[in-house]
Design an enzyme around this catalytic site. Structure first.
Site, PDB file in Angstrom:
ATOM      1  N   ASP A  91     -30.585 -20.335  91.656  1.00 14.35           N
ATOM      2  CA  ASP A  91     -31.461 -21.161  92.378  1.00 14.35           C
ATOM      3  C   ASP A  91     -32.664 -21.655  91.602  1.00 14.35           C
ATOM      4  OD1 ASP A  91     -30.383 -20.186  94.872  1.00 14.35           O
ATOM      5  OD2 ASP A  91     -31.329 -18.548  94.810  1.00 14.35           O
ATOM      6  N   THR A  92     -32.362 -21.621  90.212  1.00 18.22           N
ATOM      7  CA  THR A  92     -33.577 -22.173  89.463  1.00 18.22           C
ATOM      8  C   THR A  92     -32.833 -23.176  88.476  1.00 18.22           C
ATOM      9  OG1 THR A  92     -33.060 -20.290  87.581  1.00 18.22           O
ATOM     10  CG2 THR A  92     -34.568 -19.997  89.571  1.00 18.22           C
ATOM     11  N   ALA A 117     -19.039 -18.502  80.884  1.00 23.21           N
ATOM     12  CA  ALA A 117     -19.098 -19.017  82.197  1.00 23.21           C
ATOM     13  C   ALA A 117     -20.735 -19.045  82.893  1.00 23.21           C
ATOM     14  CB  ALA A 117     -18.510 -17.949  83.157  1.00 23.21           C
ATOM     15  N   TRP A 160     -25.849 -18.558  76.053  1.00 24.19           N
ATOM     16  CA  TRP A 160     -26.966 -19.126  75.207  1.00 24.19           C
ATOM     17  C   TRP A 160     -26.410 -18.866  73.675  1.00 24.19           C
ATOM     18  CZ3 TRP A 160     -30.344 -22.629  75.715  1.00 24.19           C
ATOM     19  CH2 TRP A 160     -31.307 -22.701  75.078  1.00 24.19           C
ATOM     20  N   GLU A 161     -25.858 -17.777  73.457  1.00 27.02           N
ATOM     21  CA  GLU A 161     -25.480 -17.081  72.134  1.00 27.02           C
ATOM     22  C   GLU A 161     -24.417 -17.668  71.411  1.00 27.02           C
ATOM     23  OE1 GLU A 161     -28.509 -14.814  74.227  1.00 27.02           O
ATOM     24  OE2 GLU A 161     -26.197 -14.802  74.582  1.00 27.02           O
ATOM     25  N   HIS A 175     -32.589 -22.797  85.384  1.00 26.99           N
ATOM     26  CA  HIS A 175     -32.089 -22.196  84.089  1.00 26.99           C
ATOM     27  C   HIS A 175     -30.529 -22.595  83.865  1.00 26.99           C
ATOM     28  CE1 HIS A 175     -31.527 -18.867  81.552  1.00 26.99           C
ATOM     29  NE2 HIS A 175     -30.223 -18.268  82.131  1.00 26.99           N
ATOM     30  N   ARG A 192     -10.736 -21.010  87.789  1.00 28.20           N
ATOM     31  CA  ARG A 192     -10.528 -21.640  86.515  1.00 28.20           C
ATOM     32  C   ARG A 192     -10.291 -20.713  85.304  1.00 28.20           C
ATOM     33  NH1 ARG A 192     -12.928 -24.462  89.954  1.00 28.20           N
ATOM     34  NH2 ARG A 192     -12.753 -26.756  90.070  1.00 28.20           N
ATOM     35  N   LEU A 250     -14.272 -26.405  74.140  1.00 29.44           N
ATOM     36  CA  LEU A 250     -15.191 -25.798  75.144  1.00 29.44           C
ATOM     37  C   LEU A 250     -14.506 -25.312  76.033  1.00 29.44           C
ATOM     38  CD1 LEU A 250     -18.511 -26.004  75.911  1.00 29.44           C
ATOM     39  CD2 LEU A 250     -17.894 -27.929  77.068  1.00 29.44           C
ATOM     40  N   PHE A 267     -21.578 -12.100  79.352  1.00 29.32           N
ATOM     41  CA  PHE A 267     -22.137 -12.375  80.781  1.00 29.32           C
ATOM     42  C   PHE A 267     -21.182 -13.111  81.748  1.00 29.32           C
ATOM     43  CE2 PHE A 267     -24.987 -14.104  83.819  1.00 29.32           C
ATOM     44  CZ  PHE A 267     -25.869 -13.032  84.081  1.00 29.32           C
TER      45      PHE A 267
END
EC number: 2.5.1.78
Length: 164
Positions: free
Chosen positions: A85-86, A80, A57-58, A88, A127, A113, A22
């Site tokens: 807007d949420t 990344a 997440w994975e 999440h 970055r 990380l 992603f």
């Protein structure tokens, strides 16, 4: 008083880079930066595996599975998460970092990380090989440095499973 530090030395190391697809415009350069840094410090190209997962997440579960194989000296996680807007963003960024830290602690193996958490795509690009360097490369070098520190000052047989 004794003082120790490590150097990013890669000879004889086997490293897994776990990367999120992603935001691939950012994550591909992060993964490439990690691999390039590892090879530049002496890790044999054939001793580097890159595992691609769908999203940040994975990352923790893939790192855990890789470390459970006992094939790797360290893991470098790159991804990344860009704020939207949420809420999440906060959940994914925080829980992903927590999961990676837990994998490192549970397996007693460095997990570094290279997960960018930025407000904008432009900040992430800066970055991932832009004006702020490549945080994937930085994470890879950190993994090698910690491994060298462990070799110099903290060999595994110097403490028991409780860390004492």
């Amino acid at each position: 008083m004794a003082e120790f530090s490590g150097e990013p030395r890669g000879e004889g190391r086997r490293i897994v880079v776990v990367a999120s697809r992603f935001n691939e415009g950012v994550t591909v350069p992060l993964a490439e930066g990690a691999v390039s840094a590892l090879v530049g410090k002496g890790v044999a190209f054939d001793n580097i595996d890159v595992l691609w997962v769908p999203g940040a997440w994975e990352l923790p579960v893939a790192v855990r599975r890789a470390l459970s194989s006992e094939r790797y000296d360290a893991a470098v996680a790159v991804g990344a998460v860009i704020r939207g807007d949420t809420p999440h963003f906060d959940i994914v960024a925080g829980e992903t970092a927590r999961g990676l830290m837990e994998a490192s602690r549970d397996f007693d193996v460095p997990v570094t990380l290279g997960l960018l958490t930025t407000d904008t795509l432009e900040q992430a690009e800066a970055r991932a090989g832009g004006v702020h360097g490549n945080k994937g490369a930085d994470a890879a070098l950190a993994a090698l440095e910690v491994l060298d520190l462990f070799d110099r000052a903290l060999p595994a047989n110097d403490y028991d499973e409780d860390g004492e």
